[in-house]
Design a protein around this motif. Structure first.
Motif, PDB file in Angstrom:
ATOM      1  N   SER A  26       2.013   5.084  12.509  1.00  0.00           N
ATOM      2  CA  SER A  26       1.241   4.186  11.651  1.00  0.00           C
ATOM      3  C   SER A  26       1.543   4.419  10.175  1.00  0.00           C
ATOM      4  CB  SER A  26      -0.255   4.349  11.917  1.00  0.00           C
ATOM      5  OG  SER A  26      -0.668   5.689  11.726  1.00  0.00           O
ATOM      6  N   GLY A  27       1.716   5.680   9.774  1.00  0.00           N
ATOM      7  CA  GLY A  27       2.001   5.984   8.379  1.00  0.00           C
ATOM      8  C   GLY A  27       3.366   5.504   7.931  1.00  0.00           C
ATOM      9  N   VAL A  28       4.394   5.780   8.741  1.00  0.00           N
ATOM     10  CA  VAL A  28       5.757   5.370   8.389  1.00  0.00           C
ATOM     11  C   VAL A  28       5.897   3.845   8.435  1.00  0.00           C
ATOM     12  CG1 VAL A  28       8.170   5.438   9.112  1.00  0.00           C
ATOM     13  CG2 VAL A  28       6.812   7.545   9.113  1.00  0.00           C
ATOM     14  N   ALA A  29       5.348   3.214   9.477  1.00  0.00           N
ATOM     15  CA  ALA A  29       5.426   1.756   9.584  1.00  0.00           C
ATOM     16  C   ALA A  29       4.705   1.093   8.415  1.00  0.00           C
ATOM     17  CB  ALA A  29       4.820   1.283  10.901  1.00  0.00           C
ATOM     18  N   GLY A  30       3.541   1.632   8.043  1.00  0.00           N
ATOM     19  CA  GLY A  30       2.813   1.092   6.906  1.00  0.00           C
ATOM     20  C   GLY A  30       3.582   1.241   5.615  1.00  0.00           C
ATOM     21  N   SER A  31       4.229   2.385   5.432  1.00  0.00           N
ATOM     22  CA  SER A  31       5.005   2.628   4.210  1.00  0.00           C
ATOM     23  C   SER A  31       6.180   1.671   4.097  1.00  0.00           C
ATOM     24  CB  SER A  31       5.504   4.080   4.191  1.00  0.00           C
ATOM     25  OG  SER A  31       4.424   4.990   4.167  1.00  0.00           O
ATOM     26  N   ILE A  32       6.850   1.413   5.212  1.00  0.00           N
ATOM     27  CA  ILE A  32       7.970   0.462   5.214  1.00  0.00           C
ATOM     28  C   ILE A  32       7.478  -0.932   4.827  1.00  0.00           C
ATOM     29  CG2 ILE A  32       9.652  -0.723   6.679  1.00  0.00           C
ATOM     30  CD1 ILE A  32       9.875   1.913   8.284  1.00  0.00           C
TER      31      ILE A  32
ATOM     32  N   ARG B 136       9.286  -3.142  -9.542  1.00  0.00           N
ATOM     33  CA  ARG B 136       8.770  -2.137 -10.472  1.00  0.00           C
ATOM     34  C   ARG B 136       7.567  -1.435  -9.846  1.00  0.00           C
ATOM     35  NH1 ARG B 136       4.854  -1.932 -14.263  1.00  0.00           N
ATOM     36  NH2 ARG B 136       4.347  -4.147 -14.179  1.00  0.00           N
ATOM     37  N   GLY B 137       7.602  -0.115  -9.839  1.00  0.00           N
ATOM     38  CA  GLY B 137       6.503   0.668  -9.290  1.00  0.00           C
ATOM     39  C   GLY B 137       6.400   0.634  -7.776  1.00  0.00           C
ATOM     40  N   TRP B 138       7.503   0.302  -7.093  1.00  0.00           N
ATOM     41  CA  TRP B 138       7.476   0.157  -5.633  1.00  0.00           C
ATOM     42  C   TRP B 138       6.943   1.394  -4.915  1.00  0.00           C
ATOM     43  CZ3 TRP B 138      10.219   3.695  -2.804  1.00  0.00           C
ATOM     44  CH2 TRP B 138      11.159   4.451  -3.517  1.00  0.00           C
ATOM     45  N   TYR B 139       7.110   2.549  -5.518  1.00  0.00           N
ATOM     46  CA  TYR B 139       6.705   3.810  -4.898  1.00  0.00           C
ATOM     47  C   TYR B 139       5.183   4.012  -4.941  1.00  0.00           C
ATOM     48  CZ  TYR B 139       6.611   4.781  -9.863  1.00  0.00           C
ATOM     49  OH  TYR B 139       6.358   4.688 -11.214  1.00  0.00           O
ATOM     50  N   ALA B 140       4.501   3.250  -5.812  1.00  0.00           N
ATOM     51  CA  ALA B 140       3.083   3.501  -6.051  1.00  0.00           C
ATOM     52  C   ALA B 140       2.216   3.282  -4.821  1.00  0.00           C
ATOM     53  CB  ALA B 140       2.589   2.605  -7.192  1.00  0.00           C
ATOM     54  N   ASN B 141       2.648   2.387  -3.946  1.00  0.00           N
ATOM     55  CA  ASN B 141       1.822   2.037  -2.791  1.00  0.00           C
ATOM     56  C   ASN B 141       2.096   2.890  -1.559  1.00  0.00           C
ATOM     57  OD1 ASN B 141      -0.335   0.372  -2.267  1.00  0.00           O
ATOM     58  ND2 ASN B 141       0.875  -1.391  -1.655  1.00  0.00           N
TER      59      ASN B 141
ATOM     60  N   PHE C  57       1.227 -10.416   1.274  1.00  0.00           N
ATOM     61  CA  PHE C  57       1.370  -8.972   1.469  1.00  0.00           C
ATOM     62  C   PHE C  57       0.810  -8.547   2.816  1.00  0.00           C
ATOM     63  CE2 PHE C  57      -0.204  -4.571   0.927  1.00  0.00           C
ATOM     64  CZ  PHE C  57       1.019  -3.946   0.662  1.00  0.00           C
ATOM     65  N   GLN C  58      -0.300  -9.150   3.226  1.00  0.00           N
ATOM     66  CA  GLN C  58      -0.884  -8.837   4.531  1.00  0.00           C
ATOM     67  C   GLN C  58       0.076  -9.175   5.667  1.00  0.00           C
ATOM     68  OE1 GLN C  58      -3.742  -7.236   5.319  1.00  0.00           O
ATOM     69  NE2 GLN C  58      -4.015  -6.909   3.125  1.00  0.00           N
ATOM     70  N   VAL C  59       0.781 -10.292   5.533  1.00  0.00           N
ATOM     71  CA  VAL C  59       1.758 -10.678   6.558  1.00  0.00           C
ATOM     72  C   VAL C  59       2.831  -9.603   6.693  1.00  0.00           C
ATOM     73  CG1 VAL C  59       3.610 -12.302   7.118  1.00  0.00           C
ATOM     74  CG2 VAL C  59       1.382 -13.161   6.355  1.00  0.00           C
ATOM     75  N   VAL C  60       3.372  -9.181   5.549  1.00  0.00           N
ATOM     76  CA  VAL C  60       4.446  -8.188   5.562  1.00  0.00           C
ATOM     77  C   VAL C  60       3.931  -6.826   6.008  1.00  0.00           C
ATOM     78  CG1 VAL C  60       6.160  -6.973   4.168  1.00  0.00           C
ATOM     79  CG2 VAL C  60       5.717  -9.400   3.755  1.00  0.00           C
ATOM     80  N   LEU C  61       2.836  -6.378   5.390  1.00  0.00           N
ATOM     81  CA  LEU C  61       2.316  -5.037   5.679  1.00  0.00           C
ATOM     82  C   LEU C  61       1.824  -4.908   7.115  1.00  0.00           C
ATOM     83  CD1 LEU C  61       1.395  -2.198   4.790  1.00  0.00           C
ATOM     84  CD2 LEU C  61      -0.796  -3.233   4.152  1.00  0.00           C
ATOM     85  N   ASN C  62       0.900  -5.774   7.491  1.00  0.00           N
ATOM     86  CA  ASN C  62       0.279  -5.606   8.809  1.00  0.00           C
ATOM     87  C   ASN C  62       1.100  -6.192   9.943  1.00  0.00           C
ATOM     88  OD1 ASN C  62      -2.282  -4.125   8.490  1.00  0.00           O
ATOM     89  ND2 ASN C  62      -2.683  -5.733   6.993  1.00  0.00           N
ATOM     90  N   GLY C  63       1.994  -7.134   9.620  1.00  0.00           N
ATOM     91  CA  GLY C  63       2.949  -7.545  10.636  1.00  0.00           C
ATOM     92  C   GLY C  63       3.789  -6.348  11.050  1.00  0.00           C
ATOM     93  N   THR C  64       4.208  -5.556  10.058  1.00  0.00           N
ATOM     94  CA  THR C  64       4.998  -4.346  10.315  1.00  0.00           C
ATOM     95  C   THR C  64       4.147  -3.225  10.900  1.00  0.00           C
ATOM     96  OG1 THR C  64       6.452  -4.893   8.459  1.00  0.00           O
ATOM     97  CG2 THR C  64       6.510  -2.617   9.255  1.00  0.00           C
ATOM     98  N   ARG C  65       3.004  -2.989  10.276  1.00  0.00           N
ATOM     99  CA  ARG C  65       2.166  -1.839  10.612  1.00  0.00           C
ATOM    100  C   ARG C  65       1.474  -2.008  11.963  1.00  0.00           C
ATOM    101  NH1 ARG C  65      -3.164   0.119   9.383  1.00  0.00           N
ATOM    102  NH2 ARG C  65      -3.816  -2.012   8.957  1.00  0.00           N
TER     103      ARG C  65
END
Length: 308
Positions: free
Chosen positions: A117-123, A175-180, A80-88
């Motif tokens: 930062s907010g939009v990139a993190g959300s993606i 499932r619950g993708w919107y939660a984060n 998850f860190q790879v995906v999230l922070n690679g993007t963010r």
């Protein structure tokens, strides 16, 4: 950072920095998850506290489940860190490099930085949602004597992903993708905007002349500390929504969505319910922010040196 760096380098460096940080902070994340699930939808003072505080929780987990239990969910967590922070981090630093988040004086523009930062993190959060889902459920799993929250009893990362796919296919994985989304948008925007503002404030001070790593360390410590307060209610919501059990149709048995979860938690647990685990959140996010941004700075400098 040099301007001739390939745009994709920012994303790779961001992912590498986050993996390094995530390895060290995952144990605190496990503790945080347990505290956030303790007393779920029970009024304050009406339930037995298995975990008295952060350090007691760490002790009980190590005693009943072994030291390695403090690294539960490490594989999906790092993924998850790879995906999230690679993007963010990649998007943030790329935008900063081209001065898209700076004002005419070369300092942090608050609105632009919040949006980038907010939009990139959300993606990144949406793309990596299956990994965060499995991470949360694995970290919540515990010995029966100290169990809190729903227990999914997964055999590991691969078996959890297979089970989610078998039970719901693509929708099961997401499932619950919107939660984060609110959690990461608020956390990312707070972290990187405050980091930029604190960097601008500290940079003219003589103590930081020629010491970019020290500057990054202090600014990230201050920025990371701000995140714990702003993000915590959304962090609790994400943990509860991702970990809840489901019925035969794949619907959550406790919450129907973000607003339903917010209402139920506030109604039964009060405002303190939304701030359960705030100390381990700070204990995790402040070092994670420091490590992530310092690692980024160091890796970027090594990359630049190799390219020169």
């Amino acid at each position: 950072m040099t301007s001739d760096k390939p745009p994709g380098a920012e994303f790779v460096i961001g992912a590498a920095a986050a993996v390094g940080a995530g390895f060290f902070t995952n144990p605190i994340d496990v503790v945080k998850i347990r505290l956030q699930l303790q007393g779920e939808l029970e009024a304050r003072g009406s339930y037995r506290k298995v975990y008295r505080n952060t350090f007691h929780a760490a002790y009980l987990i190590a005693r009943h489940e072994g030291l390695f239990a403090l690294q539960s969910g490490i594989v999906p967590a790092l993924g998850f860190q790879v995906v999230l922070n690679g993007t963010r981090l990649g998007s943030y630093n790329l935008a900063k490099r081209y001065q898209l988040t700076l004002n005419d004086d070369g300092e942090t523009n608050i609105l632009r930085t919040v949006l980038v930062s907010g939009v990139a993190g959300s993606i990144g959060a949406i793309i990596g949602s299956p990994l965060y889902l499995v991470k949360t459920q694995l970290q919540a799993q515990s010995a029966q004597t100290i169990a809190v929250g729903h227990q999914h009893n997964h055999g590991g990362t691969i078996s959890a992903l297979k089970l989610l796919w078998q039970n719901g296919g693509f929708l099961g994985l997401y499932r619950g993708w919107y939660a984060n989304i609110p959690r990461v948008f608020v956390g990312s925007a707070t972290q990187l905007t405050c980091f930029g503002l604190f960097s601008d404030w500290l940079r003219p001070m003589e103590i930081y002349n020629g010491k970019p790593i020290l500057l990054t360390f202090v600014a990230s410590l201050l920025g990371g500390s701000c995140v714990a307060i702003t993000m915590q209610p959304f962090d609790v919501l994400a943990t509860r929504l991702y970990n809840q059990g489901t019925d035969v149709k794949g619907n959550g048995v406790l919450y129907n969505g973000l607003f339903d979860a917010l209402y139920k938690i506030f109604k039964t647990e009060g405002i303190f319910g939304l701030y359960k685990g705030v100390f381990p959140t700070w204990l995790r996010i402040a070092p994670h922010t420091i490590l992530c941004l310092v690692f980024y700075e160091k890796i970027a400098r090594i990359y630049n040196d190799l390219g020169n």
